[in-house]
Design a protein around this motif. Sequence first.
Motif, PDB file in Angstrom:
ATOM      1  N   CYS A 139       0.754  -1.339  -0.140  1.00 57.07           N
ATOM      2  CA  CYS A 139       0.012  -0.047  -0.149  1.00 57.07           C
ATOM      3  C   CYS A 139       0.850   1.226  -0.181  1.00 57.07           C
ATOM      4  N   LYS A 140       0.294   2.150  -0.544  1.00 56.47           N
ATOM      5  CA  LYS A 140       1.156   3.506  -0.961  1.00 56.47           C
ATOM      6  C   LYS A 140       0.068   4.478  -0.604  1.00 56.47           C
ATOM      7  N   ALA A 149      -0.484  20.354   7.855  1.00 55.62           N
ATOM      8  CA  ALA A 149       0.490  19.331   7.405  1.00 55.62           C
ATOM      9  C   ALA A 149       1.073  19.511   5.901  1.00 55.62           C
ATOM     10  N   PRO A 150       2.304  19.231   5.675  1.00 59.02           N
ATOM     11  CA  PRO A 150       2.888  19.247   4.347  1.00 59.02           C
ATOM     12  C   PRO A 150       2.315  17.923   3.574  1.00 59.02           C
ATOM     13  N   ALA A 151       2.512  17.960   2.463  1.00 62.22           N
ATOM     14  CA  ALA A 151       2.119  16.904   1.476  1.00 62.22           C
ATOM     15  C   ALA A 151       3.057  15.710   1.778  1.00 62.22           C
ATOM     16  N   GLY A 152       2.832  14.438   1.709  1.00 66.48           N
ATOM     17  CA  GLY A 152       3.749  13.223   1.892  1.00 66.48           C
ATOM     18  C   GLY A 152       3.162  12.051   1.162  1.00 66.48           C
ATOM     19  N   GLU A 153       3.868  10.949   1.318  1.00 66.13           N
ATOM     20  CA  GLU A 153       3.465   9.618   1.023  1.00 66.13           C
ATOM     21  C   GLU A 153       4.211   8.661   1.667  1.00 66.13           C
ATOM     22  N   HIS A 154       3.516   7.415   2.058  1.00 65.47           N
ATOM     23  CA  HIS A 154       4.159   6.405   2.927  1.00 65.47           C
ATOM     24  C   HIS A 154       3.800   5.071   2.164  1.00 65.47           C
ATOM     25  N   THR A 155       4.754   3.957   2.439  1.00 65.38           N
ATOM     26  CA  THR A 155       4.672   2.824   2.029  1.00 65.38           C
ATOM     27  C   THR A 155       4.497   1.536   3.065  1.00 65.38           C
ATOM     28  N   TYR A 156       3.638   0.718   2.951  1.00 62.55           N
ATOM     29  CA  TYR A 156       3.824  -0.373   3.891  1.00 62.55           C
ATOM     30  C   TYR A 156       2.603  -1.421   3.673  1.00 62.55           C
ATOM     31  N   LEU A 157       2.753  -2.590   4.179  1.00 63.46           N
ATOM     32  CA  LEU A 157       2.071  -3.845   3.822  1.00 63.46           C
ATOM     33  C   LEU A 157       0.625  -3.919   4.494  1.00 63.46           C
ATOM     34  N   GLU A 158      -0.538  -4.538   3.819  1.00 67.54           N
ATOM     35  CA  GLU A 158      -1.576  -4.619   4.304  1.00 67.54           C
ATOM     36  C   GLU A 158      -2.406  -5.833   4.007  1.00 67.54           C
ATOM     37  N   THR A 246      -5.678   8.361   1.848  1.00 62.99           N
ATOM     38  CA  THR A 246      -5.974   7.995   0.613  1.00 62.99           C
ATOM     39  C   THR A 246      -4.862   6.861  -0.008  1.00 62.99           C
ATOM     40  N   LEU A 247      -5.129   5.568  -0.399  1.00 65.26           N
ATOM     41  CA  LEU A 247      -4.120   4.869  -0.703  1.00 65.26           C
ATOM     42  C   LEU A 247      -4.305   3.894  -2.004  1.00 65.26           C
ATOM     43  N   GLY A 258      -6.208  -0.948  -7.389  1.00 63.40           N
ATOM     44  CA  GLY A 258      -7.296  -0.056  -6.828  1.00 63.40           C
ATOM     45  C   GLY A 258      -6.803   1.044  -6.102  1.00 63.40           C
ATOM     46  N   PHE A 259      -7.667   1.989  -5.569  1.00 72.80           N
ATOM     47  CA  PHE A 259      -7.775   2.961  -4.797  1.00 72.80           C
ATOM     48  C   PHE A 259      -8.731   2.757  -3.585  1.00 72.80           C
ATOM     49  N   SER A 260      -8.415   3.561  -2.251  1.00 75.55           N
ATOM     50  CA  SER A 260      -9.126   3.559  -1.154  1.00 75.55           C
ATOM     51  C   SER A 260      -8.966   4.679  -0.687  1.00 75.55           C
ATOM     52  N   HIS A 261     -10.162   5.348  -0.024  1.00 72.74           N
ATOM     53  CA  HIS A 261     -10.332   6.635   0.726  1.00 72.74           C
ATOM     54  C   HIS A 261     -10.297   6.073   2.307  1.00 72.74           C
TER      55      HIS A 261
END
Length: 294
Positions: A139-140, A149-158, A246-247, A258-261
Motif C-alpha cells: 500500500c502506498k 501538514a505538508p504533503a507526503g506519501e508512505h508505503t507499508y503492507l496490508e 488515500t491509498l 485500486g484506490f481506497s479513501h
Amino acid sequence: MAGAMVRIPVIRRSSDDIYEFPGTTVSLADMVLGFIEEVEVPPENTTSGSDEDDENSCSVEENKAFWEEQDQLLQATLCKTSSVESKIRQATKEAVREINSSSAEYCVCSRPVAGGCRKCLRTEICKRLIDSGYNCAICKSKWRSSTNAPAGEHTYLEVLDKSSKRGEIRVVIELNFRAEFEMARASENYNRLISWLPEVFVGKADRLRALIKILCCAAKTCMKEKKMHLGPWRKHKYVQAKWFGTLERSTPGSLPVGFSHGPPKPKASILTFDLLESAMPAGLHCAGTAVEVV
C-alpha cells in the motif's frame, strides 16, 4: 530644643510586627530576590517564595503523572491481540525467517544493497504471504498539503482478512514502526516510551489509531517541555495519514489493484512484535530496545 528626644515615626506594616523606617534603602540583591520588606504591598497581592515552590512541585508531579499514564496506555494498547493478528503475525515471522536463512539474494534493485534493502524485503514478504493464502498487498498512501501538514506519501503492507463474521478486517504490517516515532532531541521520558515500541508491527486499524494518538500527544508534550517547535510531520493529522490516507494497493509484479479513501473503522486490537532482534537480515536493525508482546 537641644537634648530633646526626636521621635522617629514608624509604620506598622501588618500584624506580624514588621516595621518600615522612612529613608531606608533597598539593596539590589533584595530587589532581585523579591524579599523587599520596606515596600508596602497589600496582603492580597503578596507572593511568597513558598507559593512558587509549591507551584514548581505541582508542575513536576503533574509531569510525572502524565508520563506514567502514557506508559500505561501504550503498554495496554500493545498487549492486546486477536486470533486474526496471531495468524498473520506467525506467517510474517516465518516469511522473515525463511528470507534470512536463504542464501538467495532477494534485493533486485539496479544497485543491490548488501544484506538487502527495505523496499525489496517488503516485496518479498508480500509474495510469501500471498503464497501462504493471505490477501496481502503493498500500500502506498498519499496526501495533499494542508494548513496543518505538508504533503507526503508512505508505503507499508496490508492484509485484508474476510474470515471474521464482522466482515473484512484490515491488518497493517509496518516494518519500520519504531523509527517512525523516534526524535533526535527527545526527552528521557519520551525515549523511554518509544522503547516499548517494536520495530516490526502487525495490528488492526483501530488499535493503530489509538497508538498514534498516544504517541503524538507524547511528542507534543515532549517538545513543549523542551521549549521547541513541534514539526508538522510530527502532528497527529500528518502521522495518521501515513496509514489512513488515500491509498493505492498493488501486488508484486502487477499494476495497482485500486484506490481506497480509507476502510470502515474496525473494532479489533493490535498485535505487535519484534522481528529484527532474531530474524531480520543484517543491516536493517534500528537503535533502541524492542519489546515482543506475546
